[in-house]
Design an enzyme around this catalytic site. Structure first.
Site, PDB file in Angstrom:
ATOM      1  N   CYS A 123       0.817  -1.229   0.000  1.00  0.00           N
ATOM      2  CA  CYS A 123       0.000   0.000   0.000  1.00  0.00           C
ATOM      3  C   CYS A 123       0.847   1.274   0.000  1.00  0.00           C
ATOM      4  O   CYS A 123       0.315   2.362  -0.211  1.00  0.00           O
ATOM      5  CB  CYS A 123      -0.962   0.000   1.177  1.00  0.00           C
ATOM      6  SG  CYS A 123      -1.991  -1.471   1.221  1.00  0.00           S
ATOM      7  N   HIS A 256      -3.059   7.064   2.433  1.00  0.00           N
ATOM      8  CA  HIS A 256      -3.539   5.789   1.897  1.00  0.00           C
ATOM      9  C   HIS A 256      -4.925   5.506   2.481  1.00  0.00           C
ATOM     10  O   HIS A 256      -5.148   5.657   3.684  1.00  0.00           O
ATOM     11  CB  HIS A 256      -2.558   4.679   2.266  1.00  0.00           C
ATOM     12  CG  HIS A 256      -3.107   3.316   2.045  1.00  0.00           C
ATOM     13  ND1 HIS A 256      -3.680   2.940   0.849  1.00  0.00           N
ATOM     14  CD2 HIS A 256      -3.194   2.234   2.862  1.00  0.00           C
ATOM     15  CE1 HIS A 256      -4.087   1.687   0.946  1.00  0.00           C
ATOM     16  NE2 HIS A 256      -3.817   1.238   2.162  1.00  0.00           N
ATOM     17  N   ASN A 286     -10.216  -0.205   0.218  1.00  0.00           N
ATOM     18  CA  ASN A 286      -8.755  -0.092   0.209  1.00  0.00           C
ATOM     19  C   ASN A 286      -8.233  -0.683  -1.105  1.00  0.00           C
ATOM     20  O   ASN A 286      -8.315  -1.893  -1.315  1.00  0.00           O
ATOM     21  CB  ASN A 286      -8.209  -0.855   1.423  1.00  0.00           C
ATOM     22  CG  ASN A 286      -6.695  -0.824   1.523  1.00  0.00           C
ATOM     23  OD1 ASN A 286      -6.012  -0.482   0.560  1.00  0.00           O
ATOM     24  ND2 ASN A 286      -6.183  -1.204   2.671  1.00  0.00           N
TER      25      ASN A 286
END
Ligand code: UT7
Length: 329
Positions: A123, A256, A286
Site C-alpha cells: 500500500c 492511503h 482499500n
C-alpha cells in the site's frame, strides 16, 4: 526548461480507472451470506467507513486498469505515450510473475524503448514509485514519467475471512511527472521495517509449477492499525520538516485509504480538519497502491485540488512500509 539536469519535478497530469462492477456493502453481505459468512453494512461502515468497492470481472488484469488510468493521465497532461521516457507501476497484484506489469502497460500504450519496471511496496507502493521517478528525473535519467498504482486485490482475498474480504477493492490511478524549473515535489520520505512482514502478507509462491503456501491476504488488523497511525504522523512530520513547512500550511492531505478511523486519527495528530483530507475509502475501499493516485485524481477532477495547492501524499502497508511525498500541485 533548459537542457541542464532539472532541479525539480512536477505532476502535470492525473488519471484513474475503476472497474465498472460496483459492490455496495449490502451486495457483499448477500454474497458472503451465501457462503455462510456473516457480516453487516453497519459493522463495515462503523469500523472502516467503507460503503462500496469495485471488483474487476474475470479476464481483467492490473495492466488493463493501469493502461486506462495512464491514458487519462496522459490526456490531462496534454502529452502522448511516446513523450514518456519512464514507466513505473506500483502493484502487489501483477498480471504475471514476470515480466513486470509496467512492460505490459507499455505495450498496451503502443510504445516501446523507455525503461519500465514495477515497484512492490504494497500500500506504500505509489509513494515509493513516485519517489523513485522524482529521483530519476532529477538525476537526468528521464524527463517525463508515468507513475501508476494498479491493483486487483479481489484476486487475492479470502472470501471466507470476513475480517479482510470486506476491506479491499480494485482500481488504478496514474500521474505524469515531468522535469520542471519550479517545484513540484518538495520532499520525500520512505521507510520499511521487515520485522513486521507477518502482520500483512500473502504467504504464497510459485515453485516447481505449483502454488505453494496460502496465496490469499492475511492481516492482523489491530497490529497494522496501531503501526499505521504512528508512522503516518511521523513520516508527515519528516517531509514537512525537510521542506521547512508546517502542517497548517497544507491545503490537502491524501493518506492511503485503508480505514476512515486511520485517516481521522492522522488528521487529529496533525491538527488538520477533516475538510482538508481527501476521502475515497467510502466509495473505493482499500485499493492498496492505487488508493493515493485514485484519490488524487478524484479531487483534481472535482476541482478541490488546484494548481499551486500544497498536497501531502502518505502511504503505509505491508512490509511493513511507509512514506510520504510533499508537493506543490
Ligand atoms: O492497507 C494496509 C493497511 N491496512 C489497514 O490499515 C487495516 C488496519 N486495520 C483495520 O482497519 C481494523 O483493524 C479492521 C477494520 C481490519 C478491524 O477492525 P477492529 O475494530 O480492529 O475489529 P477487530 O478485528 O478487533 O474485530 C472486532 C470484532 C470481532 O468479533 P469479537 O471477537 O469481538 O466477537 C470480529 O470477529 O468484529 C468481528 N468482525 C466482524 N464482524 C462483522 C471482524 N470482521 C467483521 C465483519 N463483520 N466483516
Amino acid at each position: 526548461m533548459n537542457s541542464a539536469t532539472p532541479r525539480h519535478t512536477r505532476i502535470v497530469g492525473t488519471g484513474s480507472c475503476l472497474p465498472p462492477r460496483r459492490l455496495s456493502n449490502a451486495d457483499l453481505v448477500v454474497q458472503l451470506a451465501s457462503r455462510g459468512i456473516e457480516t453487516s453494512d453497519e459493522w463495515i461502515v462503523e469500523r472502516t467507513g467503507i460503503r462500496a468497492r469495485h471488483f474487476v470481472d474475470d479476464g481483467v488484469n492490473a495492466s488493463d486498469l493501469a493502461a486506462r488510468a495512464a491514458r487519462y493521465a496522459l490526456e490531462s497532461a496534454g502529452c502522448r505515450a511516446d513523450d514518456i521516457d519512464l514507466i513505473i507501476v506500483a502493484t502487489s497484484t501483477p498480471d504475471m510473475v514476470f515480466p513486470a506489469t509496467a512492460s505490459i502497460v507499455q505495450n498496451k500504450l503502443g510504445v516501446c524503448g523507455c525503461p519500465a519496471f514495477d515497484v512492490q511496496a504494497v500500500c506504500s507502493g505509489f509513494v515509493y514509485a513516485l519517489t523513485v521517478a522524482d529521483a530519476m528525473i532529477r538525476a537526468g535519467s528521464a524527463r517525463r514519467a508515468l507513475v501508476i498504482g494498479a491493483e486487483v486485490f479481489s484476486r487475492i482475498l479470502d472470501f471466507n475471512d470476513r475480517g479482510t474480504c470486506v476491506l479491499f477493492g480494485d482500481g488504478a490511478g496514474a500521474v505524469v511527472l515531468a522535469a520542471s524549473d519550479t517545484p513540484g515535489i518538495l520532499a520525500t520520505d520512505l521507510h520499511a521495517d521487515g520485522r513486521h512482514v507477518g502482520i500483512l502478507c500473502v504467504p504464497g509462491t510459485v515453485s516447481g509449477g505449483q502454488v505453494l503456501g496460502d496465496p490469499v491476504l492475511k492481516m492482523d488488523g489491530q497490529a497494522v492499525f496501531k503501526l499505521a497511525v504512528g508512522v503516518l504522523e511521523s513520516t508527515a512530520r519528516t517531509v514537512l520538516d525537510k521542506a521547512g513547512r508546517s502542517a497548517e500550511q497544507l491545503d490537502w492531505l491524501i493518506p492511503h485509504q485503508a480505514n476512515i478511523r486511520i485517516l481521522q486519527a492522522t488528521a487529529r495528530k496533525l491538527k488538520l480538519p477533516m475538510e482538508k483530507v481527501i476521502v475515497t475509502v467510502d466509495q473505493h475501499g482499500n485499493t492498496s497502491a492505487a488508493s493515493i493516485p485514485l484519490a488524487l485524481d478524484v479531487a483534481v477532477r472535482d476541482g478541490r485540488i488546484r494548481a499551486g495547492d500544497s498536497v501531502m501524499l502518505e502511504g503505509v502497508g505491508g512490509g511493513f512500509t511507509w512514506g510520504a511525498v510533499l508537493l506543490d500541485f
